[in-house]
Design a protein around this motif. Sequence first.
Motif, PDB file in Angstrom:
ATOM      1  N   ASP A  58       0.558  -1.393  -0.202  1.00  0.00           N
ATOM      2  CA  ASP A  58       0.335  -0.222   0.012  1.00  0.00           C
ATOM      3  C   ASP A  58       0.411   1.291   0.189  1.00  0.00           C
ATOM      4  OD1 ASP A  58       1.043  -0.591   2.825  1.00  0.00           O
ATOM      5  OD2 ASP A  58      -0.516   0.194   3.814  1.00  0.00           O
TER       6      ASP A  58
ATOM      7  N   VAL B 148       2.726   3.799  -2.128  1.00  0.00           N
ATOM      8  CA  VAL B 148       2.447   4.800  -2.966  1.00  0.00           C
ATOM      9  C   VAL B 148       4.079   5.204  -3.391  1.00  0.00           C
ATOM     10  CG1 VAL B 148       2.028   6.870  -4.013  1.00  0.00           C
ATOM     11  CG2 VAL B 148       0.480   5.817  -2.966  1.00  0.00           C
TER      12      VAL B 148
ATOM     13  N   GLN C 225      -0.880   3.311 -11.958  1.00  0.00           N
ATOM     14  CA  GLN C 225      -2.669   3.179 -11.949  1.00  0.00           C
ATOM     15  C   GLN C 225      -2.992   2.294 -10.913  1.00  0.00           C
ATOM     16  OE1 GLN C 225      -4.229   1.039 -15.210  1.00  0.00           O
ATOM     17  NE2 GLN C 225      -4.092   3.097 -16.665  1.00  0.00           N
ATOM     18  N   GLN C 226      -2.983   1.797 -10.173  1.00  0.00           N
ATOM     19  CA  GLN C 226      -2.789   0.776  -8.702  1.00  0.00           C
ATOM     20  C   GLN C 226      -1.826   2.083  -7.738  1.00  0.00           C
ATOM     21  OE1 GLN C 226      -0.433  -2.857  -8.286  1.00  0.00           O
ATOM     22  NE2 GLN C 226      -1.165  -3.220  -6.206  1.00  0.00           N
ATOM     23  N   SER C 227      -0.611   2.973  -7.422  1.00  0.00           N
ATOM     24  CA  SER C 227      -0.389   3.816  -7.244  1.00  0.00           C
ATOM     25  C   SER C 227      -1.718   5.371  -6.733  1.00  0.00           C
ATOM     26  CB  SER C 227       0.407   4.777  -7.734  1.00  0.00           C
ATOM     27  OG  SER C 227       0.653   5.052  -8.205  1.00  0.00           O
ATOM     28  N   LEU C 228      -2.114   5.123  -7.960  1.00  0.00           N
ATOM     29  CA  LEU C 228      -3.430   5.802  -7.660  1.00  0.00           C
ATOM     30  C   LEU C 228      -4.698   5.706  -7.104  1.00  0.00           C
ATOM     31  CD1 LEU C 228      -4.061   7.082 -11.512  1.00  0.00           C
ATOM     32  CD2 LEU C 228      -2.539   8.276  -9.368  1.00  0.00           C
ATOM     33  N   SER C 229      -5.131   4.045  -6.629  1.00  0.00           N
ATOM     34  CA  SER C 229      -5.647   3.701  -6.325  1.00  0.00           C
ATOM     35  C   SER C 229      -5.874   3.620  -4.905  1.00  0.00           C
ATOM     36  CB  SER C 229      -6.167   2.137  -6.536  1.00  0.00           C
ATOM     37  OG  SER C 229      -5.432   1.434  -6.232  1.00  0.00           O
ATOM     38  N   VAL C 230      -4.132   3.627  -4.324  1.00  0.00           N
ATOM     39  CA  VAL C 230      -3.549   3.714  -2.250  1.00  0.00           C
ATOM     40  C   VAL C 230      -4.159   4.412  -1.494  1.00  0.00           C
ATOM     41  CG1 VAL C 230      -2.167   4.055  -1.177  1.00  0.00           C
ATOM     42  CG2 VAL C 230      -2.046   1.751  -3.347  1.00  0.00           C
ATOM     43  N   GLU C 231      -5.268   4.708  -0.989  1.00  0.00           N
ATOM     44  CA  GLU C 231      -5.686   5.777  -0.103  1.00  0.00           C
ATOM     45  C   GLU C 231      -4.705   6.500   1.097  1.00  0.00           C
ATOM     46  OE1 GLU C 231      -9.126   5.380   1.195  1.00  0.00           O
ATOM     47  OE2 GLU C 231     -10.245   4.472  -0.518  1.00  0.00           O
TER      48      GLU C 231
END
Length: 168
Positions: free
Chosen positions: A136, A138, A162-168
Amino acid sequence: DAEQRKSHLERAAELCRTAQASGDDRAPVHVVWAMINFASGRYDGAVSEAERATTLDPLFARGWQELGLAKLDRQLRSPRRDHQEIDAAEEALKKAVAIAPDDWWGRHLLGRLYLSTSRWKEGADEYERAYALAQDSVRVLNNLASAYFNLDQLDKARGLYQQSLSVE
């Protein structure tokens, strides 16, 4: 914000001075001094404090991490690269990873060294290890993507970005 950061650094320095005034000369105190020096752009001071920490406790991974980070960043900001210094930074970071193999931060720092020296494959390998420990993060995702981008593995890089953009 900058004012809050300055306040945190001043508080950390105050705590270090208090600890040292009471005779506390343990490695963690010197690591905090190294971090304060590093955050203030005083890389020579950061290296000196981290070296003291590793001398006091050679099994304290954070001391080796700070030493490697300070040596690397001192070189990255220098107009002339000293490859022996970069090698010493790598050696320090490898010691940190050997001491604490499950610490994602140490793996991140070693991966960062590899990427900073255009060693894309080694960087990707190290960031894969960091990713296994901190999926998780970024920072880890973006650096792993950067490594794959430089290895011309664009689909992999795109997916990680893209995955990094979905990490909160």
